[in-house]
Scaffold this motif. Structure first.
Motif, PDB file in Angstrom:
ATOM      1  N   ASP A 194     -22.464 -38.832  35.901  1.00  0.00           N
ATOM      2  CA  ASP A 194     -21.108 -38.871  36.441  1.00  0.00           C
ATOM      3  C   ASP A 194     -20.753 -37.636  37.251  1.00  0.00           C
ATOM      4  OD1 ASP A 194     -21.002 -37.078  34.395  1.00  0.00           O
ATOM      5  OD2 ASP A 194     -19.369 -38.039  33.305  1.00  0.00           O
ATOM      6  N   ASP A 195     -21.531 -36.544  37.119  1.00  0.00           N
ATOM      7  CA  ASP A 195     -21.284 -35.357  37.939  1.00  0.00           C
ATOM      8  C   ASP A 195     -22.121 -35.363  39.217  1.00  0.00           C
ATOM      9  OD1 ASP A 195     -23.767 -34.931  36.861  1.00  0.00           O
ATOM     10  OD2 ASP A 195     -23.324 -32.955  36.019  1.00  0.00           O
ATOM     11  N   GLY A 196     -22.827 -36.455  39.481  1.00  0.00           N
ATOM     12  CA  GLY A 196     -23.589 -36.592  40.721  1.00  0.00           C
ATOM     13  C   GLY A 196     -25.018 -36.113  40.642  1.00  0.00           C
ATOM     14  N   ALA A 197     -25.463 -35.598  39.493  1.00  0.00           N
ATOM     15  CA  ALA A 197     -26.842 -35.128  39.360  1.00  0.00           C
ATOM     16  C   ALA A 197     -27.802 -36.315  39.377  1.00  0.00           C
ATOM     17  CB  ALA A 197     -27.010 -34.336  38.068  1.00  0.00           C
ATOM     18  N   VAL A 198     -28.865 -36.186  40.151  1.00  0.00           N
ATOM     19  CA  VAL A 198     -29.891 -37.232  40.196  1.00  0.00           C
ATOM     20  C   VAL A 198     -30.783 -37.076  38.971  1.00  0.00           C
ATOM     21  CG1 VAL A 198     -31.838 -38.174  41.478  1.00  0.00           C
ATOM     22  CG2 VAL A 198     -29.833 -37.327  42.706  1.00  0.00           C
ATOM     23  N   LEU A 199     -30.794 -38.092  38.114  1.00  0.00           N
ATOM     24  CA  LEU A 199     -31.536 -38.007  36.861  1.00  0.00           C
ATOM     25  C   LEU A 199     -32.997 -38.408  37.027  1.00  0.00           C
ATOM     26  CD1 LEU A 199     -28.819 -39.494  34.481  1.00  0.00           C
ATOM     27  CD2 LEU A 199     -29.270 -37.095  35.030  1.00  0.00           C
ATOM     28  N   GLU A 200     -33.234 -39.462  37.761  1.00  0.00           N
ATOM     29  CA  GLU A 200     -34.603 -39.915  37.996  1.00  0.00           C
ATOM     30  C   GLU A 200     -34.571 -41.034  39.030  1.00  0.00           C
ATOM     31  OE1 GLU A 200     -35.638 -43.324  34.791  1.00  0.00           O
ATOM     32  OE2 GLU A 200     -35.543 -41.310  33.930  1.00  0.00           O
ATOM     33  N   ALA A 222     -18.384 -40.754  43.351  1.00  0.00           N
ATOM     34  CA  ALA A 222     -18.394 -42.062  42.689  1.00  0.00           C
ATOM     35  C   ALA A 222     -17.526 -42.084  41.441  1.00  0.00           C
ATOM     36  CB  ALA A 222     -19.830 -42.448  42.342  1.00  0.00           C
ATOM     37  N   LYS A 223     -17.499 -41.018  40.683  1.00  0.00           N
ATOM     38  CA  LYS A 223     -16.784 -41.021  39.403  1.00  0.00           C
ATOM     39  C   LYS A 223     -15.310 -41.357  39.590  1.00  0.00           C
ATOM     40  CE  LYS A 223     -15.729 -38.087  35.413  1.00  0.00           C
ATOM     41  NZ  LYS A 223     -15.911 -36.757  34.781  1.00  0.00           N
ATOM     42  N   ASP A 224     -14.642 -40.669  40.502  1.00  0.00           N
ATOM     43  CA  ASP A 224     -13.211 -40.907  40.701  1.00  0.00           C
ATOM     44  C   ASP A 224     -12.945 -42.289  41.277  1.00  0.00           C
ATOM     45  OD1 ASP A 224     -12.698 -38.377  39.741  1.00  0.00           O
ATOM     46  OD2 ASP A 224     -12.614 -37.445  41.727  1.00  0.00           O
ATOM     47  N   LEU A 226     -14.852 -45.099  41.143  1.00  0.00           N
ATOM     48  CA  LEU A 226     -15.140 -46.185  40.208  1.00  0.00           C
ATOM     49  C   LEU A 226     -14.113 -46.242  39.085  1.00  0.00           C
ATOM     50  CD1 LEU A 226     -19.043 -46.013  39.974  1.00  0.00           C
ATOM     51  CD2 LEU A 226     -17.629 -47.585  41.313  1.00  0.00           C
ATOM     52  N   ALA A 227     -13.565 -45.095  38.714  1.00  0.00           N
ATOM     53  CA  ALA A 227     -12.489 -45.094  37.710  1.00  0.00           C
ATOM     54  C   ALA A 227     -11.247 -45.787  38.271  1.00  0.00           C
ATOM     55  CB  ALA A 227     -12.169 -43.659  37.295  1.00  0.00           C
ATOM     56  N   LEU A 228     -10.945 -45.553  39.566  1.00  0.00           N
ATOM     57  CA  LEU A 228      -9.811 -46.216  40.203  1.00  0.00           C
ATOM     58  C   LEU A 228     -10.070 -47.716  40.344  1.00  0.00           C
ATOM     59  CD1 LEU A 228      -7.083 -46.023  41.694  1.00  0.00           C
ATOM     60  CD2 LEU A 228      -8.384 -45.540  43.798  1.00  0.00           C
ATOM     61  N   LEU A 229     -11.289 -48.095  40.704  1.00  0.00           N
ATOM     62  CA  LEU A 229     -11.631 -49.500  40.877  1.00  0.00           C
ATOM     63  C   LEU A 229     -11.528 -50.261  39.549  1.00  0.00           C
ATOM     64  CD1 LEU A 229     -12.700 -51.713  42.813  1.00  0.00           C
ATOM     65  CD2 LEU A 229     -15.029 -50.968  42.205  1.00  0.00           C
ATOM     66  N   ALA A 230     -11.852 -49.587  38.453  1.00  0.00           N
ATOM     67  CA  ALA A 230     -11.809 -50.243  37.143  1.00  0.00           C
ATOM     68  C   ALA A 230     -10.394 -50.634  36.732  1.00  0.00           C
ATOM     69  CB  ALA A 230     -12.433 -49.331  36.090  1.00  0.00           C
ATOM     70  N   ARG A 231      -9.377 -50.084  37.379  1.00  0.00           N
ATOM     71  CA  ARG A 231      -7.991 -50.442  37.053  1.00  0.00           C
ATOM     72  C   ARG A 231      -7.634 -51.832  37.569  1.00  0.00           C
ATOM     73  NH1 ARG A 231      -4.839 -44.906  38.926  1.00  0.00           N
ATOM     74  NH2 ARG A 231      -6.046 -43.429  37.622  1.00  0.00           N
ATOM     75  N   TYR A 232      -8.474 -52.391  38.444  1.00  0.00           N
ATOM     76  CA  TYR A 232      -8.196 -53.694  39.041  1.00  0.00           C
ATOM     77  C   TYR A 232      -9.365 -54.626  38.705  1.00  0.00           C
ATOM     78  CZ  TYR A 232      -4.957 -50.667  41.456  1.00  0.00           C
ATOM     79  OH  TYR A 232      -3.970 -49.738  41.729  1.00  0.00           O
ATOM     80  N   PRO A 233      -9.349 -55.212  37.515  1.00  0.00           N
ATOM     81  CA  PRO A 233     -10.482 -56.013  37.039  1.00  0.00           C
ATOM     82  C   PRO A 233     -10.856 -57.157  37.969  1.00  0.00           C
ATOM     83  CG  PRO A 233      -8.924 -55.585  35.256  1.00  0.00           C
ATOM     84  CD  PRO A 233      -8.272 -55.130  36.521  1.00  0.00           C
ATOM     85  N   GLN A 234      -9.855 -57.744  38.662  1.00  0.00           N
ATOM     86  CA  GLN A 234     -10.120 -58.859  39.576  1.00  0.00           C
ATOM     87  C   GLN A 234     -11.075 -58.429  40.684  1.00  0.00           C
ATOM     88  OE1 GLN A 234      -8.465 -61.740  38.896  1.00  0.00           O
ATOM     89  NE2 GLN A 234      -8.913 -63.024  40.693  1.00  0.00           N
ATOM     90  N   VAL A 235     -10.837 -57.264  41.238  1.00  0.00           N
ATOM     91  CA  VAL A 235     -11.677 -56.758  42.324  1.00  0.00           C
ATOM     92  C   VAL A 235     -12.972 -56.176  41.765  1.00  0.00           C
ATOM     93  CG1 VAL A 235     -11.766 -55.205  44.307  1.00  0.00           C
ATOM     94  CG2 VAL A 235      -9.595 -56.268  43.640  1.00  0.00           C
ATOM     95  N   HIS A 236     -12.854 -55.478  40.655  1.00  0.00           N
ATOM     96  CA  HIS A 236     -14.020 -54.823  40.053  1.00  0.00           C
ATOM     97  C   HIS A 236     -15.092 -55.836  39.676  1.00  0.00           C
ATOM     98  CE1 HIS A 236     -16.353 -52.846  36.801  1.00  0.00           C
ATOM     99  NE2 HIS A 236     -16.178 -51.758  37.534  1.00  0.00           N
ATOM    100  N   ALA A 237     -14.688 -56.950  39.106  1.00  0.00           N
ATOM    101  CA  ALA A 237     -15.657 -57.958  38.681  1.00  0.00           C
ATOM    102  C   ALA A 237     -16.369 -58.607  39.861  1.00  0.00           C
ATOM    103  CB  ALA A 237     -14.946 -59.034  37.856  1.00  0.00           C
ATOM    104  N   ALA A 238     -15.724 -58.652  41.015  1.00  0.00           N
ATOM    105  CA  ALA A 238     -16.319 -59.289  42.190  1.00  0.00           C
ATOM    106  C   ALA A 238     -17.152 -58.321  43.032  1.00  0.00           C
ATOM    107  CB  ALA A 238     -15.224 -59.903  43.056  1.00  0.00           C
ATOM    108  N   THR A 239     -17.117 -57.031  42.717  1.00  0.00           N
ATOM    109  CA  THR A 239     -17.775 -56.014  43.539  1.00  0.00           C
ATOM    110  C   THR A 239     -19.251 -55.891  43.189  1.00  0.00           C
ATOM    111  OG1 THR A 239     -15.719 -54.765  43.770  1.00  0.00           O
ATOM    112  CG2 THR A 239     -17.772 -53.589  44.194  1.00  0.00           C
ATOM    113  N   LYS A 240     -20.084 -55.903  44.214  1.00  0.00           N
ATOM    114  CA  LYS A 240     -21.522 -55.688  44.039  1.00  0.00           C
ATOM    115  C   LYS A 240     -21.893 -54.232  44.306  1.00  0.00           C
ATOM    116  CE  LYS A 240     -26.014 -57.171  45.836  1.00  0.00           C
ATOM    117  NZ  LYS A 240     -26.715 -58.058  46.817  1.00  0.00           N
ATOM    118  N   ALA A 241     -21.283 -53.607  45.318  1.00  0.00           N
ATOM    119  CA  ALA A 241     -21.605 -52.221  45.663  1.00  0.00           C
ATOM    120  C   ALA A 241     -20.405 -51.578  46.336  1.00  0.00           C
ATOM    121  CB  ALA A 241     -22.826 -52.159  46.578  1.00  0.00           C
ATOM    122  N   ALA A 242     -20.303 -50.262  46.161  1.00  0.00           N
ATOM    123  CA  ALA A 242     -19.286 -49.467  46.857  1.00  0.00           C
ATOM    124  C   ALA A 242     -20.003 -48.578  47.859  1.00  0.00           C
ATOM    125  CB  ALA A 242     -18.485 -48.631  45.854  1.00  0.00           C
TER     126      ALA A 242
END
Length: 326
Positions: A194-200, A222-224, A226-242
């Motif tokens: 969530d802090d943007g570090a590439v893990l692997e 991405a963290k901020d 995706l947290a905002l997008l999660a407030r709108y489940p209708q849009v979030h569920a239909a989203t494949k990529a940001a």
């Protein structure tokens, strides 16, 4: 013969006594030389030419045995330079480290028990390998600070604590980062925290359910979003990529291929409007390919080719005929 006809006897020769005396003196001199006695007298008895002024200066002012010490240092320096120049420094350091660890292990400081707490993604062997701890390591010469710093170089490990309990127990506590999203950049797919570090790199399908973000800078924003997008489940569920565009705003790619171009500012309001349109007008189910919400006072919809052609045909059919048309 003497005057009376007898053999004349010569007086006793003193030569044997002189030889014996000389031998005794020589033996005494050798003994004194062996024991280091009387060297000053021996030196003074020798006639020699006075030394060069520079040599005399060094003999007078430099410490005793300076020449031998300097020679040893020069030889050691030459050997060290040869090791470094030949690329053998790491091998030499490793050999010396193994030697001292072997001595410590034989003295009872071998690592016999290891406790690792907090690991989830990494195995125990991976943690030890990252920290540089192996079967030759001894607890006595193990530097806990160096092991901790090595552990923190791994992207999965956010924090680490290393403790030594003599004579042979090692405890490592780590805090792992959590896989947060998949990030696509220049065709490469990576797992990020969530802090943007590439893990692997993305190789394991166990991360397939993570949200996908695309574009330069997307990993750190991405963290901020995706947290905002999660407030709108209708849009979030239909989203494949940001998709992060121009490192300043986001687009949404929906699962049915619809592109939603969000504004740079007031993103929350745009998502609320988008969610309302889908609930009331089933926007996401319509035959459209793009929704442009970048302008604050309007919403532009781009129809698919089939929908655009059908719309054009409909307008042609509704167009009134002229009076001369048969």
């Amino acid at each position: 013969m003497d005057g009376e006809g007898r053999l004349a006897r010569s007086p006793r020769s003193p030569r044997p006594q002189a030889d014996l005396k000389a031998a005794a003196i020589g033996a005494a001199v050798l003994l004194r030389e062996r024991l280091g006695l009387g060297r000053t007298t021996a030196r003074l008895s020798l006639d020699r030419e006075p030394p060069h002024p520079l040599i005399a200066f060094f003999e007078r002012y430099l410490p005793h045995r300076f020449g031998a010490t300097a020679t040893v240092l020069i030889l050691l320096g030459s050997a060290g330079f040869g090791i470094v120049k030949g690329g053998h420094l790491e091998e030499m350091t490793s050999a010396l480290s193994d030697a001292r660890n072997a001595l410590a292990n034989s003295a009872g400081f071998r690592i016999t028990a290891v406790a690792i707490n907090g690991r989830k993604q990494l195995t125990q062997d991976e943690v030890l390998a990252i920290g540089g701890v192996n079967g030759r390591s001894s607890l006595l010469f193990l530097d806990a600070a160096i092991v901790r710093d090595k552990l923190k170089t791994n992207p999965w490990i956010g924090e680490a604590t290393v403790q030594k309990f003599y004579p042979g127990q090692l405890q490592i506590d780590i805090v792992e980062r959590t896989a947060f999203a998949l990030w696509q950049q220049d065709g490469r797919l990576s797992v990020i925290s969530d802090d943007g570090a590439v893990l692997e790199p993305y190789l394991s399908r166990r991360f397939i359910s993570l949200p996908l973000v695309v574009g330069k800078g997307a990993e750190s924003h991405a963290k901020d979003f995706l947290a905002l997008l999660a407030r709108y489940p209708q849009v979030h569920a239909a989203t494949k990529a940001a998709v992060y565009v121009g490192e300043r705003r986001w687009n949404l790619r929906l699962k049915d291929g619809l592109d939603v171009r969000l504004p740079e500012n007031e993103v929350g309001n745009a998502l609320a409007s988008l969610s309302k349109l889908d609930k009331e007008d089933r926007l996401f189910s319509r035959d459209i390919v793009a929704v442009d919400m970048r302008l604050p006072d309007r919403l532009t919809v781009q129809l698919s080719e089939d929908a655009a052609k059908a719309r054009e045909d409909l307008f042609k059919a509704r167009k009134p005929k002229k009076a001369g048309d048969a």
